[in-house]
Design an enzyme around this catalytic site. Structure first.
Site, PDB file in Angstrom:
ATOM      1  N   GLU A 196      -7.854   5.501 -51.563  1.00 55.42           N
ATOM      2  CA  GLU A 196      -6.920   4.637 -52.312  1.00 55.42           C
ATOM      3  C   GLU A 196      -7.708   3.600 -53.110  1.00 55.42           C
ATOM      4  O   GLU A 196      -7.518   2.386 -52.964  1.00 55.42           O
ATOM      5  CB  GLU A 196      -5.889   3.996 -51.369  1.00 55.42           C
ATOM      6  CG  GLU A 196      -5.002   5.050 -50.726  1.00 55.42           C
ATOM      7  CD  GLU A 196      -3.771   4.524 -49.995  1.00 55.42           C
ATOM      8  OE1 GLU A 196      -3.632   3.299 -49.832  1.00 55.42           O
ATOM      9  OE2 GLU A 196      -2.935   5.366 -49.589  1.00 55.42           O
ATOM     10  N   GLU A 316      -2.812  12.149 -46.725  1.00 48.00           N
ATOM     11  CA  GLU A 316      -1.966  11.226 -45.952  1.00 48.00           C
ATOM     12  C   GLU A 316      -0.524  11.525 -46.330  1.00 48.00           C
ATOM     13  O   GLU A 316      -0.166  11.439 -47.514  1.00 48.00           O
ATOM     14  CB  GLU A 316      -2.286   9.759 -46.282  1.00 48.00           C
ATOM     15  CG  GLU A 316      -3.593   9.289 -45.703  1.00 48.00           C
ATOM     16  CD  GLU A 316      -3.864   7.798 -45.922  1.00 48.00           C
ATOM     17  OE1 GLU A 316      -2.904   7.001 -45.936  1.00 48.00           O
ATOM     18  OE2 GLU A 316      -5.041   7.448 -46.085  1.00 48.00           O
TER      19      GLU A 316
END
Ligand code: AHR
Length: 512
Positions: A196, A316
Site C-alpha cells: 500500500e 488482502e
C-alpha cells in the site's frame, strides 16, 4: 385482423407458457471448454504482526504449555493443513514497511525489541522472525510470500534478505543464515516490493513509486516480484504503473490488489455479529462490486500486457467490521458469522471466474484478525464459518475453470439489486466437476436448473454450509453452529441438474 389476434395468442402462449415452466435461475456449465487454471494460490492467506495473528494465534513459543512444534501451535497447524493452505504472505501489511528483518534472526534472547506503532503500540520482541515464519510454511507445506520494507527500509536491506533466504553461495548473507542454524536455502519465490505504497507504505504517487519499484526490483533477486497496487477505485494508479513499467517485463510478475468489504463506511464499519437484513445486503453488494472492478483493472493490464504475463495478486481481501468491544481496537479482532461464509464464497467465485488474470489471493487474515479462518483464546480454537468455505472450495485448487452462462434472480433491498446467485465451476485432473454456488438472499430459497454440456456425469453429491440465523457463528466452548453438512437436494437426470437451494447458503456439488 383474425390472423393478428391468432398470432398475438400464439406469441403469448410461447412466452408465458414456456416461462411458467422454467425456473428463473438457469445456468449452463460448459464441461469441455475450460481454458484457464484456477491457481491453487487463490486459496492463500495473509499473516501480519497485528493483534493476536502471529503471537497467540500461530506462535506460542517453544516453552508454552499449549502443544506446539518448535513454538508453532499444533491445533492451528492441523486445522490449516486440512484446508490445504498453498501460500502465506508475511510480515504485513502496513507492518512490513516498519519491519527490519535482521532484528528477527539469531538467538531469540538477543533480538532487539521495538514498539509496533502501526498496530496497538505493543512491544514486538522479534521472537517470530524469518526462520520461524519459514519453518511454519514448511510445516504447513505452503509457499512463503515475503514483503520487503520499502517505506522505511533500504534497497540493500531488501537485497540482503533475498540473499539470506535464497543463496547457496559462499556469500556473507548465506553464511550468516548457516551460522543461525539453517544450511539449505529456502528458495522463496514470491517477493512483495512494499505494501500500500499509496498510504501506510509511504504515501507515494504512482509516478514516484514506479521509479522506486524499478530500483528495488532491479536489485532484489527474487523470482516473482509483486508491485503494490493502488486503492480498488484508483484506476489511474494501475494505468500509470503499467505504462511506466511496460518495458521492464522482467522486473514485474505480479500486481497487488486489496479489497475490504465494509458494511457502512471506514469510520463506522458495522458490527460483525449484530446486523439486520439491510446490513447483510450492503455487505453482499459491496463484495459483488469486485466482479466489475477486477474487470476494470484487468482491462488496463490487458492493454499493456496482452499476453497476461503479469498476475493480479489479490493479497488482502475480506470483511472488515468494527473490532470486538473490550479488546484493543487496533487488534482488529472480529467474530465471523454465516454472512462471512457467504461473502467468502462470493469473493472466491469471483476470483475463480477471473483466474486468467488473478493468480493469487490472500484472505486477511489467517488467525484472530479481520475475516479469520481460525480464532484462538489461550489453548482453545474455533474454526469459523469462513474456514469451512475454504475447506469446501479446496476442490477448485489447481482445477480447470469451466465457463458458465448464468441467469439469476435478483436479490433487492429498496431500489438496489444484486444477482441472488453466485457460481463458479471447475474440472479437476480426475475429470470430476465441482460447482460452487452461493445463495446471497437470506430470506428465500431458490430453485436452479442447470444444463451440463460436454460431459456424461452419472451422479451428483453435495455439501452445504447454512444455519437458521443470518448471524449464526461458532464460539469457544460451544457446539458449532455453522459447519459443513451433506446436501441432497440436487438431482441429475439426462444432463440436467435441478437444485433447491435454501436461503443464505453455500453449496458445493460434485459431478462424477
Ligand atoms: O489487514 C490490515 C491492514 O489493511 C494491512 O496492514 C494493510 O495493508 C491494509 O490497509
Amino acid at each position: 385482423m383474425k390472423n393478428n389476434i391468432a398470432l398475438f395468442i400464439l406469441v403469448f402462449i410461447i412466452i408465458y407458457g414456456v416461462n411458467a415452466q422454467q425456473s428463473p435461475n438457469t445456468f449452463i456449465v460448459y464441461g469441455d471448454s475450460g481454458k484457464s487454471t484456477i491457481s491453487k494460490n487463490i486459496y492463500g492467506h495473509f499473516t501480519e504482526h497485528l493483534g493476536r495473528c502471529i503471537y497467540g494465534g500461530i506462535w506460542v513459543g517453544k516453552n508454552s504449555l499449549i502443544p506446539n512444534t518448535r513454538g508453532i501451535r499444533n491445533d492451528v497447524l492441523a486445522a490449516l493443513k486440512a484446508i490445504r493452505v498453498p501460500v502465506v504472505r508475511w510480515p504485513g501489511g502496513c507492518f512490513a514497511d516498519t519491519y527490519h528483518w535482521m532484528d528477527g534472526i539469531g538467538p531469540a534472547e538477543k533480538r532487539p525489541k521495538f514498539v509496533n506503532t502501526t498496530w496497538g503500540g505493543v512491544v514486538e520482541d522479534n521472537s517470530f522472525g524469518t526462520h520461524e515464519f519459514l519453518d511454519f510454511c514448511e510445516l504447513l507445506g505452503a509457499e512463503p510470500y515475503l514483503t520487503v520494507n520499502v517505506g522505511s527500509g533500504t534497497i540493500k536491506e531488501a537485497r540482503d534478505w533475498v540473499e539470506y533466504v535464497n543463496s547457496d553461495n559462499d556469500s556473507p548473507m548465506a553464511n550468516l543464515r548457516r551460522l543461525n542454524g539453517r544450511k539449505e536455502p529456502w528458495n522463496v519465490k514470491f517477493w512483495g516490493i512494499g505494501n500500500e505504497t499509496w498510504g501506510c507504505g509511504g504515501n507515494m504517487t504512482p509516478e514516484y513509486y514506479s521509479n522506486v519499484y524499478k530500483q528495488f526490483s532491479t536489485f532484489c533477486l527474487g523470482k516473482f516480484k509483486i508491485l503494490s497496487g493502488g486503492t480498488s477505485d484508483d484506476l489511474n494508479w494501475t494505468e500509470t504503473i503499467m505504462r511506466a513499467t511496460k518495458n521492464h517485463g522482467d522486473l514485474i510478475q505480479g500486481y497487488s490488489y486489496h479489497y475490504y468489504t465494509i458494511c457502512h463506511n471506514w469510520e463506522k464499519k458495522g458490527d460483525a455479529v449484530n446486523f439486520n437484513e439491510s446490513e447483510w445486503f450492503n455487505t453482499m453488494q459491496k463484495t459483488a462490486f469486485i466482479d466489475g472492478n477486477l474487470d476494470q483493472h484487468a482491462a488496463i493490464m490487458d492493454r499493456y500486457d496482452p499476453e497476461k504475463k503479469i498476475g493480479l495478486i489479490a493479497d488482502e481481501w475480506g470483511n472488515w467490521f468494527d473490532p470486538e468491544p473490550g479488546d484493543n481496537p487496533a487488534f482488529l479482532y472480529q467474530q465471523n458469522t454465516l454472512r462471512d461464509a457467504v461473502t467468502a464464497a462470493l469473493f472466491l467465485n469471483i476470483f475463480n471466474n477471473h483466474c486468467d488474470r488473478v493468480r493469487m489471493a490472500n484472505i486477511a487474515q489467517m488467525v484472530n484478525v479481520l475475516q479469520s479462518v481460525i480464532l484462538t483464546k489461550d489453548d482453545k480454537i474455533v474454526l469459523t464459518p469462513t474456514y469451512y468455505v475454504f475447506k469446501m472450495y479446496a476442490a477448485h485448487q489447481g482445477a480447470t475453470l469451466l465457463p458458465i452462462k448464468m441467469n439469476s434472480e435478483q436479490y433487492s433491498q429498496g431500489n438496489d439489486k444484486i444477482q441472488a446467485i453466485s457460481i463458479s465451476a471447475s474440472k479437476d485432473n480426475n475429470g470430476k466437476i465441482h460447482i460452487s454456488i452461493a445463495n446471497l438472499d437470506p430470506m428465500s430459497e431458490k430453485k436452479l436448473s442447470c444444463e451440463v454440456h460436454g460431459i456424461s456425469a452419472k451422479k451428483v453429491t453435495g455439501e452445504i454450509i447454512t444455519a437458521d440465523k443470518m448471524n449464526a457463528y461458532n464460539d469457544f466452548g460451544k457446539p458449532e453452529e455453522v459447519t459443513i453438512k451433506p446436501f441432497s437436494d440436487a438431482q441429475l437426470r439426462n444432463g440436467m441438474l435441478t437444485i433447491n437451494l435454501p436461503a443464505k447458503c453455500v453449496v458445493m456439488l460434485e459431478l462424477d
